[in-house]
Write an enzyme that holds these catalytic residues in place. Sequence first.
Site, mmCIF file in Angstrom:
data_model
loop_
_atom_site.group_PDB
_atom_site.id
_atom_site.type_symbol
_atom_site.label_atom_id
_atom_site.label_comp_id
_atom_site.label_asym_id
_atom_site.label_seq_id
_atom_site.Cartn_x
_atom_site.Cartn_y
_atom_site.Cartn_z
ATOM 1 C CB SER A 119 7.928 45.651 95.111
ATOM 2 O OG SER A 119 7.071 46.505 95.827
ATOM 3 C CG HIS A 140 11.524 42.356 94.574
ATOM 4 N ND1 HIS A 140 11.006 42.594 93.329
ATOM 5 C CD2 HIS A 140 10.456 42.341 95.418
ATOM 6 C CE1 HIS A 140 9.692 42.721 93.406
ATOM 7 N NE2 HIS A 140 9.333 42.556 94.660
ATOM 8 C CD GLU A 152 12.894 42.298 89.900
ATOM 9 O OE1 GLU A 152 13.004 42.905 88.838
ATOM 10 O OE2 GLU A 152 12.066 42.638 90.763
ATOM 11 C CG ASN A 190 6.650 44.831 90.831
ATOM 12 O OD1 ASN A 190 5.783 44.017 90.564
ATOM 13 N ND2 ASN A 190 7.250 44.865 92.001
#
Length: 291
Positions: A119, A140, A152, A190
């Site tokens: 991440s 991801h 992602e 994130n």
Amino acid sequence: MSIQSIGIVGAGQMGNGIAHVCSLAGYDVVMTDISQESLDAAMALIGRNLDRQVSREKVSQADRDAALDRITTTLTLTDLGRCDLIIEAATERETVKQAIFEDLLPHLKPNTILTSNTSSISITRLASRTDRPEKFMGFHFMNPVPVMQLVELIRGIATDEPTFKACQEVVDRLGKTAATAEDFPAFIVNRILMPMINEAVYTLYEGVGNVKSIDESLKLGANHPMGPLELADFIGLDTCLAIMNVLHEGLADTKYRPCPLLTKYVEAGWLGRKTQRGFYDYRGETPVPTR
Ligand code: CAA
């Protein structure tokens, strides 16, 4: 480059969800972990999550059974050597990930694509320590994997176009949507989500609100499905802290400094749902705010 089989390293929160969606999409899946208990727990959880989808008529009983049959588990990492695509979903520690790649590399077919579900760790740096930086990518998933629509896809500096296209095709076959992110700290989701969670912890730390009022505010005031503190518990407070540290160090900007209260919870071993205590205490019938 046609992907038929997918090797998944790690049977934890993310690994079992990834195995679930890949097998349901028709891929042969080999899942590995260092502990047999983790593998058994992951298979049981995948079964329960598939049952939930059957009961909501999202998946047929036959597809559920076929999906479970397509997953093989093994304690031997090198059994993944025959797979066309590897998705590493082990602990979010760079040394652990590097050690896994080092052990796995001599057993991989030359064309195998290597990816990490990291991440926040640099894809370019992970790729540079392998024999195939051009066949290395970030892949991801979001938690819970069977529910969340997004993946992602992160190119390292050396990733080639056929590798990217092959991963994009896998995402399409999973019925999910890919967002392409450049390889900078914490990518897109994130980079935006964690500072919001961290700010919620500051709001708690400074006494502006308590756990209940902060979560209710975002749920009822911004239509978020979970409040930020509930979400932090769901993701894991150690993971949240690790990602804030990557942002803070990688972007060298004080706006990303982790809240001392977040550090304190992690020091206490109150990591959220997985340890039964975080911003909420999950040991009773219903979660109780800890502040
Ligand atoms: N497997 C399969 N299905 C599942 C599931 C699972 N593990 N968990 C939930 N579901 C399904 C349910 O069966 C239900 O299906 P229907 O719509 O068909 O009824 C649906 O998901 C909703 O579940 P629930 O009714 O049980 O609960 P809910 O409505 O409260 O939703 C939630 C739960 C989907 C988790 C929702 O609260 C939510 O979206 N929360 C935010 C999650 C989020 O932000 N995730 C991203 C975290 S960031 C990340 O993952 C990146 C990182 O690197 C840290």
